[in-house]
Design an enzyme around this catalytic site. Structure first.
Site, short mmCIF file in Angstrom:
data_model
loop_
_atom_site.label_atom_id
_atom_site.label_comp_id
_atom_site.label_asym_id
_atom_site.label_seq_id
_atom_site.Cartn_x
_atom_site.Cartn_y
_atom_site.Cartn_z
N GLN A 13 0.83 -1.20 0.00
CA GLN A 13 0.00 0.00 0.00
C GLN A 13 0.87 1.25 0.00
O GLN A 13 1.92 1.29 0.63
CB GLN A 13 -0.90 0.00 1.23
CG GLN A 13 -2.11 -0.90 1.09
CD GLN A 13 -3.05 -0.80 2.28
OE1 GLN A 13 -3.09 -1.70 3.10
NE2 GLN A 13 -3.82 0.26 2.35
N SER A 94 5.24 -5.90 2.80
CA SER A 94 3.92 -6.05 3.42
C SER A 94 2.98 -6.78 2.47
O SER A 94 3.18 -7.96 2.16
CB SER A 94 3.39 -4.68 3.84
OG SER A 94 2.21 -4.81 4.61
N LEU A 95 1.94 -6.11 1.98
CA LEU A 95 1.02 -6.70 1.01
C LEU A 95 1.76 -7.36 -0.15
O LEU A 95 1.35 -8.40 -0.68
CB LEU A 95 0.09 -5.60 0.48
CG LEU A 95 -0.65 -5.87 -0.83
CD1 LEU A 95 -1.75 -6.88 -0.61
CD2 LEU A 95 -1.18 -4.58 -1.41
N ARG A 119 -8.04 -9.78 4.18
CA ARG A 119 -7.00 -9.25 5.08
C ARG A 119 -7.26 -7.78 5.36
O ARG A 119 -7.19 -7.33 6.51
CB ARG A 119 -5.63 -9.43 4.41
CG ARG A 119 -4.43 -8.86 5.16
CD ARG A 119 -3.18 -9.13 4.33
NE ARG A 119 -1.93 -8.72 4.96
CZ ARG A 119 -1.30 -7.57 4.71
NH1 ARG A 119 -1.83 -6.69 3.87
NH2 ARG A 119 -0.15 -7.29 5.31
N HIS A 203 0.98 -3.54 11.14
CA HIS A 203 2.20 -4.15 11.66
C HIS A 203 2.52 -3.83 13.12
O HIS A 203 3.65 -3.98 13.55
CB HIS A 203 3.41 -3.80 10.76
CG HIS A 203 3.20 -4.17 9.33
ND1 HIS A 203 3.07 -5.48 8.91
CD2 HIS A 203 3.02 -3.42 8.22
CE1 HIS A 203 2.86 -5.51 7.62
NE2 HIS A 203 2.81 -4.27 7.16
N GLN A 252 3.38 -11.51 10.13
CA GLN A 252 3.69 -10.26 9.42
C GLN A 252 2.68 -9.16 9.73
O GLN A 252 3.01 -7.98 9.78
CB GLN A 252 3.71 -10.52 7.91
CG GLN A 252 4.11 -9.33 7.06
CD GLN A 252 3.23 -9.18 5.84
OE1 GLN A 252 2.01 -9.11 5.94
NE2 GLN A 252 3.85 -9.15 4.66
#
Length: 313
Positions: A13, A94-95, A119, A203, A252
């Site tokens: 993102q 991340s993503l 998610r 996170h 994560q």
């Protein structure tokens, strides 16, 4: 650029923008076809959202996560149609880790599209809009910033969550605690400390409820051994079996993205070139700060794709 020493990285993102990949879609049908495939699965037109917005709609987490994943997979398909390529290692921010799993033939594309939408929903449910925040802190020693977060928490949550590059760390937590940390960071000499336009504090430990829901959802998702090594965010390690990959994805969600260490770990694979496969050039900018010896490429528009293909030929 040596094909045998190339790594691919996939953004998360923050890399989305209105009109992204529009120029590439004119000459490469793979772009729109990939978006159509995902749109049919989710029941809404992701390409129209990516091209027309409005901005607040594309920036909604439940839209952003599938759109960035789909854009990155489309670019991966495009470049593999153009040239024979076998990267030595992959990683995603991340993503982007889900994109890496798709591109390594570990996670089915449509499973990933549905999974990242879920998610995103879990993340937003964990912390209502307005109650969580993230901020970028530039030019402050990591240990000092961690200490500031401890002092600013005051029975709330604020912690360092994205170790993006030397001198660039993102913090996340309760909005009030993040704002306290921003003021303290400025007072301690941070070059910049600014809130990020996100609705979810990713996170950090506030994401534990989301992680628990993700863990349950992953139980019915098939994950195969990746065809390419993937360095995971949470532990800077390569995982090859279904259980450990799922555990890494769950962890994560509520632990830091260790991006600086991830790029540094590429040296173990003798990587000389890193290609950012996704919209924008966010990771390329970070990677330049982490390791100046690497040849860096991106492919989010026609000009950068042309440069990358020339380097690979």
């Amino acid at each position: 650029m040596s094909k045998n020493n190339t790594a691919f990285v996939f953004p998360g993102q923050g890399s989305q923008s209105l009109g992204m990949l529009a120029d590439l879609s004119v000459n490469f049908s793979t772009i729109k076809e990939t978006f159509d495939e995902a749109s049919n699965e989710l029941g809404r037109d992701l390409w129209a959202i990516a091209q027309e917005g409005p901005l607040d709609v594309i920036n909604q987490t439940q839209n952003t996560q599938p759109i960035v994943l789909v854009a990155s997979v489309a670019l991966w398909r495009l470049i593999n149609n153009e040239i024979s390529l076998e990267p030595v290692v992959l990683a995603g921010h991340s993503l982007g880790e889900y994109t890496a799993l798709v591109c390594a033939k570990s996670l089915a594309f449509l499973d990933a599209v549905k999974l990242v939408e879920q998610r995103a929903t879990f993340m937003q449910q964990a912390v209502p809009v307005g109650e969580g925040a993230m901020a970028a802190i530039l030019g402050l020693d990591v240990d000092k910033l961690v200490s500031i977060c401890g002092a600013a928490a005051n029975n709330e949550v604020v912690s360092a969550v994205n170790f993006n590059a030397p001198g660039q760390v993102v913090i996340a937590g309760n909005s009030t605690a993040v704002n306290r940390a921003i003021e303290m960071a400025k007072a301690e000499g941070a070059k910049r400390a600014l809130l990020l336009p996100v609705s979810v504090p990713s996170h950090c430990e506030l994401m534990l409820p989301a992680a628990n829901k993700l863990e349950s959802t992953l139980k019915v998702i098939e994950i195969n051994p990746p065809a390419n090594a993937i360095v995971h965010n949470t532990d800077v390690s390569v995982h090859g079996d279904e259980l450990s990959i799922k555990q890494a994805l769950v962890k994560q969600l509520h632990t830091p993205v260790r991006w600086t260490e991830t790029i540094e770990a590429f040296s173990k694979f003798d990587v000389t070139s890193v290609i950012e496969c996704g919209p924008g050039k966010v990771l390329t900018g970070l990677n330049k700060r982490i390791d100046k010896t690497l040849d860096l490429y991106s492919m989010g528009d026609e000009r950068s794709l042309t440069k990358t293909l020339e380097g690979l030929s």
